[in-house]
Every structure is written in C-alpha cells, then in structure tokens.
Design a protein around this motif. Structure first.
Motif, PDB file in Angstrom:
ATOM      1  N   SER A   1      50.498  32.423  72.372  1.00  0.00           N
ATOM      2  CA  SER A   1      50.693  31.415  71.333  1.00  0.00           C
ATOM      3  C   SER A   1      50.311  32.009  69.979  1.00  0.00           C
ATOM      4  O   SER A   1      49.591  33.004  69.900  1.00  0.00           O
TER       5      SER A   1
ATOM      6  N   TYR B   1      47.517  21.094  70.341  1.00  0.00           N
ATOM      7  CA  TYR B   1      46.387  21.442  71.219  1.00  0.00           C
ATOM      8  C   TYR B   1      45.098  20.667  70.932  1.00  0.00           C
ATOM      9  O   TYR B   1      44.325  20.420  71.862  1.00  0.00           O
TER      10      TYR B   1
ATOM     11  N   HIS C   1      61.912  34.620  82.407  1.00  0.00           N
ATOM     12  CA  HIS C   1      61.012  33.985  81.442  1.00  0.00           C
ATOM     13  C   HIS C   1      59.889  34.947  81.090  1.00  0.00           C
ATOM     14  O   HIS C   1      59.439  35.721  81.930  1.00  0.00           O
TER      15      HIS C   1
ATOM     16  N   GLU D   1      60.087  27.888  74.153  1.00  0.00           N
ATOM     17  CA  GLU D   1      59.102  26.872  74.543  1.00  0.00           C
ATOM     18  C   GLU D   1      58.031  26.729  73.460  1.00  0.00           C
ATOM     19  O   GLU D   1      56.886  26.434  73.765  1.00  0.00           O
ATOM     20  N   SER D   2      58.401  26.966  72.208  1.00  0.00           N
ATOM     21  CA  SER D   2      57.398  26.850  71.147  1.00  0.00           C
ATOM     22  C   SER D   2      57.047  25.386  70.912  1.00  0.00           C
ATOM     23  O   SER D   2      57.923  24.576  70.600  1.00  0.00           O
ATOM     24  N   GLY D   3      55.785  25.067  71.039  1.00  0.00           N
ATOM     25  CA  GLY D   3      55.354  23.680  70.858  1.00  0.00           C
ATOM     26  C   GLY D   3      54.453  23.531  69.646  1.00  0.00           C
ATOM     27  O   GLY D   3      54.531  22.551  68.905  1.00  0.00           O
ATOM     28  N   ARG D   4      53.598  24.520  69.438  1.00  0.00           N
ATOM     29  CA  ARG D   4      52.691  24.482  68.287  1.00  0.00           C
ATOM     30  C   ARG D   4      53.489  24.289  66.998  1.00  0.00           C
ATOM     31  O   ARG D   4      53.161  23.475  66.155  1.00  0.00           O
TER      32      ARG D   4
ATOM     33  N   GLY E   1      56.744  30.545  74.203  1.00  0.00           N
ATOM     34  CA  GLY E   1      56.374  30.007  72.877  1.00  0.00           C
ATOM     35  C   GLY E   1      55.999  31.133  71.947  1.00  0.00           C
ATOM     36  O   GLY E   1      56.556  32.224  72.021  1.00  0.00           O
ATOM     37  N   GLY E   2      55.079  30.879  71.068  1.00  0.00           N
ATOM     38  CA  GLY E   2      54.560  31.950  70.212  1.00  0.00           C
ATOM     39  C   GLY E   2      54.795  31.752  68.730  1.00  0.00           C
ATOM     40  O   GLY E   2      54.073  32.312  67.903  1.00  0.00           O
TER      41      GLY E   2
ATOM     42  N   LYS F   1      51.641  20.829  77.373  1.00  0.00           N
ATOM     43  CA  LYS F   1      50.217  21.142  77.196  1.00  0.00           C
ATOM     44  C   LYS F   1      49.815  21.084  75.714  1.00  0.00           C
ATOM     45  O   LYS F   1      48.659  20.897  75.395  1.00  0.00           O
TER      46      LYS F   1
ATOM     47  N   ASN G   1      56.228  25.882  84.511  1.00  0.00           N
ATOM     48  CA  ASN G   1      55.483  27.144  84.581  1.00  0.00           C
ATOM     49  C   ASN G   1      54.114  26.897  85.197  1.00  0.00           C
ATOM     50  O   ASN G   1      53.768  25.770  85.535  1.00  0.00           O
TER      51      ASN G   1
ATOM     52  N   PRO H   1      56.508  22.272  75.260  1.00  0.00           N
ATOM     53  CA  PRO H   1      55.474  22.413  76.285  1.00  0.00           C
ATOM     54  C   PRO H   1      54.444  21.292  76.187  1.00  0.00           C
ATOM     55  O   PRO H   1      53.754  21.170  75.178  1.00  0.00           O
TER      56      PRO H   1
ATOM     57  N   HIS I   1      56.307  35.064  78.138  1.00  0.00           N
ATOM     58  CA  HIS I   1      55.583  34.399  77.038  1.00  0.00           C
ATOM     59  C   HIS I   1      54.474  35.361  76.638  1.00  0.00           C
ATOM     60  O   HIS I   1      53.630  35.699  77.462  1.00  0.00           O
TER      61      HIS I   1
ATOM     62  N   ARG J   1      59.218  34.605  86.134  1.00  0.00           N
ATOM     63  CA  ARG J   1      58.462  35.062  84.959  1.00  0.00           C
ATOM     64  C   ARG J   1      58.231  36.548  85.112  1.00  0.00           C
ATOM     65  O   ARG J   1      57.682  37.000  86.132  1.00  0.00           O
TER      66      ARG J   1
END
Ligand code: PLP
Length: 609
Positions: free
Chosen positions: A236, A518, A231, A320-323, A273-274, A86, A132, A84, A233, A183
C-alpha cells in the motif's frame, strides 16, 4: 499566511476563504458551518464527516485516467477496478462507494469470510468481486455460493493448498465454479512502510515452480478453463513508481509465459493496490513521486509492450487501490478542550511593590519590544530568565517572582516571534520546541488515527477557522486517552503552528484530513473510546444536506460489546446509589437520573467544549 500545505495534500478538495476552510465544491460550505449545525443538537466530542462527492471524484479519476491510457496506447484489454473492503468497511462508506461506482461497474475485494459476505451483499451483479488472503474450505465454498448466485467472482489462491481446497469443493458439489486467480510471488518489492506485500519473502503468493505445479493440477482436474487471473500487490501507499514498473515487467512476463503454456482462459492481470495518497503538509517531504496519470500510463504501456513483444493478446487490467479512493472522503473534526500553557497569560502577573532588578528589566523589555529590537530583546530576556532561575534555586527570589518572570519571557518570545515573523529560523524553532503549546483535543488518537500511533503516519491537520490570522503557537496535540502515546508532538521538521485562542470565549476546531482509509477499521477502543459520531454530507448547488447520522456507541453498549451485561452494570450502580444516604428524596432521584443519562452517552468529554 499559513495555508497548512493545502496546495500539497488537498487535491483542490478544499479552499480557504474569509479565514475558513471550505469544501471546494458546488455551494462551497465551510466545515465550521457544518460542524456548528451538527453541534446545535447537543453533539459534543469528535465528529467524522463523510463527503460522497469526493469518493465519486476519485473513482471517476481512476477510471478516466486508465481510459485515457488505454486509448492513447491503443490497448486492446479493458480496465476494471475493485474496492478492497479492508480499507473501509463502514456502511455509509461502502454504500457511497457502491452508489458512486455503479456506472463504472466498480466491484469489491474481500480478504476474509466476513468481507466476502459483505461483498456478496453489496455488489451489483456483474461488477467483479476478487477474494484474497488465506482461505479455508468454508470460505472457498462461500466463493462457489457467490458464483452460483450470479456474481462475477475470482478466488485468488495464495498457495497450492488453496488450489487443492478449491478442487475438493468443486468435486464435492455441483455449484458453479468461480474464476480462479493465482497470486504470483514477485522478486520485485515496493518501498515505504507498507511494502512488505511484495518480494520473495512476502507472506503471499506462489513461486514460479508452484505456479507451474498449479497449472498442471488445474489441467489434470479439467479446471484450467477456470483460471482467468494473475494477481500481485507490492504494498500500500507506494512512494516510488520504479518498483511497480519492475513488478509489472515480471508479472507481464509470467502472464505471457502462462498463456504460452496453454492457460487459454487466462485474461486478466490484477495489479493490486498501492496508489498513494498525499498526506504531507510540507513541500520538502512529499509522500509519492508520481501522479495518477503517470501510474495509469505506466501500467497500460508496460503490459501492452510486453504482450506485443511476446505476441500475446492484451489482458484486462484490474486494480485494487482503495486508499486512493476513500482517504480524502472523510474528515475528523475535534474540538480543542484546553491549551495547557494558558497559565502564562499576562493577567496572571502579580508584581510586588519592589521586584528583583532582573524582573524589572524583563518588564522593561516586554513593554518596549518592537520590530527593530525584537531579536536583541529576546536574547536579553532569555539570558535574564537563566539568571532568574539560578537566583530561584539559590533562594534569592520567591515563587511569585519566578512565575512573573516565566510569564514575561513567554510573552516576549511570542511578541518577538510575531514581530519578526521568523518562526522558521533555527533559533525560533528550538525555542518553540521548548515552549510548545499543548492543545488538548476531544478525541482518541488510538481510535481515530491509529496509523499515527502505530506507524508515525502523518495526517494533514489544520484549524477550521482563524485562517486569516498568522498562527504563532508551536503546537503539540494531546488526546483525552490516559496514555502518553496519545500525543502528536511538535516536530520541528514538520512543524504545526496553531492560534492563541481563549477557549472561554470561543470554540476552536481542528480538522484531520485524508482519514477515510484504514483509520476507521483499524481504530482501537483504547480506554473504551469508540468510533466518533459520523455524518454524511451531500453538497448541492445552493446548500448541503447532513444525513446518515451514526452515533458513537454509548457507554453501556461499549461495555456490552466486550462481554459485560449492561443491565447488570446499570442495576448494580443504581442499587449502590439507592441504598446510600441522601438528605432529600429529590436529590436521590436527580442523581439516579443523571447516572442513567451519563451511561447512555458516549465516553467523549461533554461538559467542556
Ligand atoms: N489489494 C491487496 C491484496 C492488499 O493487500 C491491499 C492492501 O494492502 C490492497 C489491495 C489495498 O491497497 P491500497 O492500500 O493501496 O488501497
């Protein structure tokens, strides 16, 4: 010895050796060596280091655990992942993600038009793009353009209106229709400070009634074949795995129902994500109660179980995990500029020929303190200090006596702390809250750690060196913004201890870790401090390479970026100086040159560390 919780948060990415923190990879360079090398080029202020090998490690970990879970559960669907944007849109982060993810077919997720353009320009054809967030007709059209250009793109609708817009665009042009995702609004919500994305009152997603309407609409428009993904979510930085399991059961059942309703092309569940990152430095307050292994096994097992029970073929799984992917790759390093209680240095003691008896007593305590009497002497010293302060208030001792008393008591506390090594006892913690040292760091918390400012999110912090010396100073950190929120206060629950250093003799650097997710994108230009200088560090078997220098914006450019005309500003300043009185022409020219140099540098402090 204090290892600053390295074993908790660092995921073996770093180690301590010879008193320094080093990369636990190939030639294992010390962070201090990298920083010193960068600073030989007159770089001052905060520095952000990127380590692409840590992005690769996270991508590989994610794919390999899902691969393992798929094999173990005899799961028939495939695993896909997207990053992601963002979470970090900075070019050298995105380039590293694209490069390291290529062999896995790692894609990108976009949540705005700008991110979609970025995704279209940075994704290799074939790797998925998911979209999204709220979209207008233009953004939908961009999605069609992406599909037409050969991208594997899925537009996820957040409401029925968006589906109507897709249908409108499809009817108005002959471009290739992108895949459509829905979603789903789950009643299961996550936990933690970022959990608002799930639950019936969430901002996004369609209710069951709306999903049924969406299917009818798609069928009526002959577009049901474009519907490929559902989808969700749930937020996060998921602390607890239980809500995810509930969400998976709910979404899995929705998927199976939709298949039964004739959504024949539906083939994927995107779980958003998450996946959480460990930010804690203290064992008692861990950030998450599961591992990636448990996460991936739970996802694969639960979806498989539901599909088996409902006799539906296994869907592909998207995350979609980005962290999780980028948090660890970036380290912010800040020089310490000043220690604010250095005025308590013993060299500033200035005794008189005759001192008040209590002060003489403090001198005795300080001189004779040892590991047998330290607690008792400390209590005596604190008691005397109270009395001396009362004497000062009543006018019986003067300011010099008071200053001497403060320095002596301060040093007695420090010595007692060192001798007893008891800085975790309640009494010492309370003392330290009172006597904490303020370390002024050459950075902006608003710019570089905005989640600390906005959400109290803790980031692991530790010195880069002196790690073979017990740190004794309870520390709070002040940034250089002129805002009292720019402070990380000493927290007895999660205490930070740093070293007593003499900054006139040596530099002292602090590293803030796991700042790659982030923080850069949310960073604010409060006081017009901008994104710090950044560097990518590639490490090999024998050495390392520092590449991709991106300098922090200079003062004129930051003013320009918020709408000022930089030439007008510079001309005005030069004009004012030129018409002012100088004794010599040389001094005028030197001052003008200085001015020009200053405005072409960034706004962080330079003349001190
Ligand atoms: N996908 C969606 C839809 C999101 O809203 C978010 C962020 O909240 C993410 C993915 C990224 O999740 P994470 O922060 O766990 O990487």
């Amino acid at each position: 010895m204090n290892n600053y919780g390295l074993d908790i948060w660092s995921n073996n990415n770093f180690l301590i050796e010879n008193g320094q923190i080093k990369l636990n990879y190939k030639s294992m360079p010390a962070l201090l060596s990298i920083i010193e090398e960068i600073r030989t080029n007159d770089v001052k202020g905060p520095i952000l280091l990127r380590f692409p090998h840590l992005i690769k490690k996270q991508i590989t970990t994610l794919y390999s655990y899902f691969d393992k879970a798929i094999r173990y559960n005899n799961y028939q669907g495939n695993f896909h992942a997207v990053f992601p944007l963002k979470v970090n849109q900075y070019p050298h982060a995105v380039k590293a993600i694209a490069e390291q993810g290529r062999e896995f077919g790692y894609g990108l997720e976009a949540g705005s038009k700008a991110e979609l353009i970025l995704a279209m320009s940075q994704t290799t054809h074939g790797a998925p793009i998911t979209v999204n967030g709220f979209k207008d007709k233009e953004m939908m059209t961009l999605g069609f353009i992406a599909a037409q250009s050969g991208h594997n793109i899925t537009l996820t609708i957040e409401g029925l209106g968006e589906l109507e817009t897709i249908i409108e665009v499809a009817n108005e042009c002959n471009l290739k229709v992108p895949n459509i995702g829905i979603r789903v609004r789950l009643h299961s919500a996550g936990t933690g400070i970022w959990a608002k994305s799930g639950g019936m009152d969430a901002k996004f997603g369609l209710t069951s009634t709306e999903i049924i309407e969406a299917i009818t609409l798609l069928r009526n428009e002959n577009m049901l074949d474009n519907f490929t993904m559902i989808h969700f979510h749930i937020g996060s930085q998921m602390e607890d795995i239980a809500p995810l399991k509930r969400a998976l059961r709910e979404a899995g059942n929705i998927y199976a129902e939709l298949k039964k309703m004739g959504a024949n092309s539906l083939n994927s569940i995107n779980i958003g994500g998450g996946l959480a990152v460990e930010y804690d430095q203290h064992t008692h307050s861990k950030s998450r109660n599961y591992s990636v292994d448990e996460f991936s096994s739970s996802v694969v097992f639960l979806i498989g179980e539901i599909m088996n029970a409902k006799n539906v073929s296994h869907p592909d799984i998207y995350t979609e995990s980005g962290r999780f992917i980028v948090a660890s790759h970036a380290v912010l390093i800040t020089p310490v500029l000043e220690l604010f209680t250095q005025d308590y240095q013993e060299r500033l003691l200035n005794f008189k020929v005759v001192n008040p008896p209590l002060l003489e007593e403090l001198k005795y305590l300080s001189k004779n303190l040892n590991n047998k009497n330290s607690i008792e002497y400390l209590h005596d010293a604190l008691d005397h200090m109270e009395s001396l302060l009362t004497l000062f208030d009543l006018g019986y001792i003067d300011l010099q006596d008071r200053s001497n008393a403060e320095i002596l008591v301060h040093s007695i506390i420090k010595k007692a702390l060192y001798l007893t090594n008891a800085y975790s006892t309640n009494e010492f913690v309370q003392l330290q809250v009172r006597l904490q040292e303020r370390y002024l760091i050459n950075a902006s918390i608003f710019q570089s750690l905005p989640d600390y400012w906005g959400l109290d999110q803790h980031f692991p912090v530790m010195p880069l060196h002196h790690l073979d010396v017990v740190p004794l100073r309870a520390a709070s950190l002040w940034d250089i913004t002129c805002d009292s929120d720019g402070e990380i206060g000493f927290n007895p629950e999660k205490p930070l201890y740093l070293h007593d250093v003499n900054l006139d003799e040596e530099d002292y650097f602090l590293g803030f870790f796991n700042v790659g997710a982030y923080q850069e994108t949310l960073g604010m230009n409060h006081n017009l401090f901008t994104h710090p200088n950044e560097y990518t560090v590639n490490i090999d078997d024998t050495s390392y390479n520092i590449i991709n220098e991106v300098e922090s914006k200079n003062i004129l450019d930051i003013l320009d970026s918020i709408g000022y005309n930089k030439s007008d500003i510079l001309n005005k300043l030069k004009h004012d100086l030129k018409i002012s009185d100088f004794i010599t022409e040389k001094e005028k020219n030197d001052t003008l040159a200085k001015l020009e140099t200053f405005v072409e540098q960034n706004g962080y402090l330079r003349t001190t560390n």
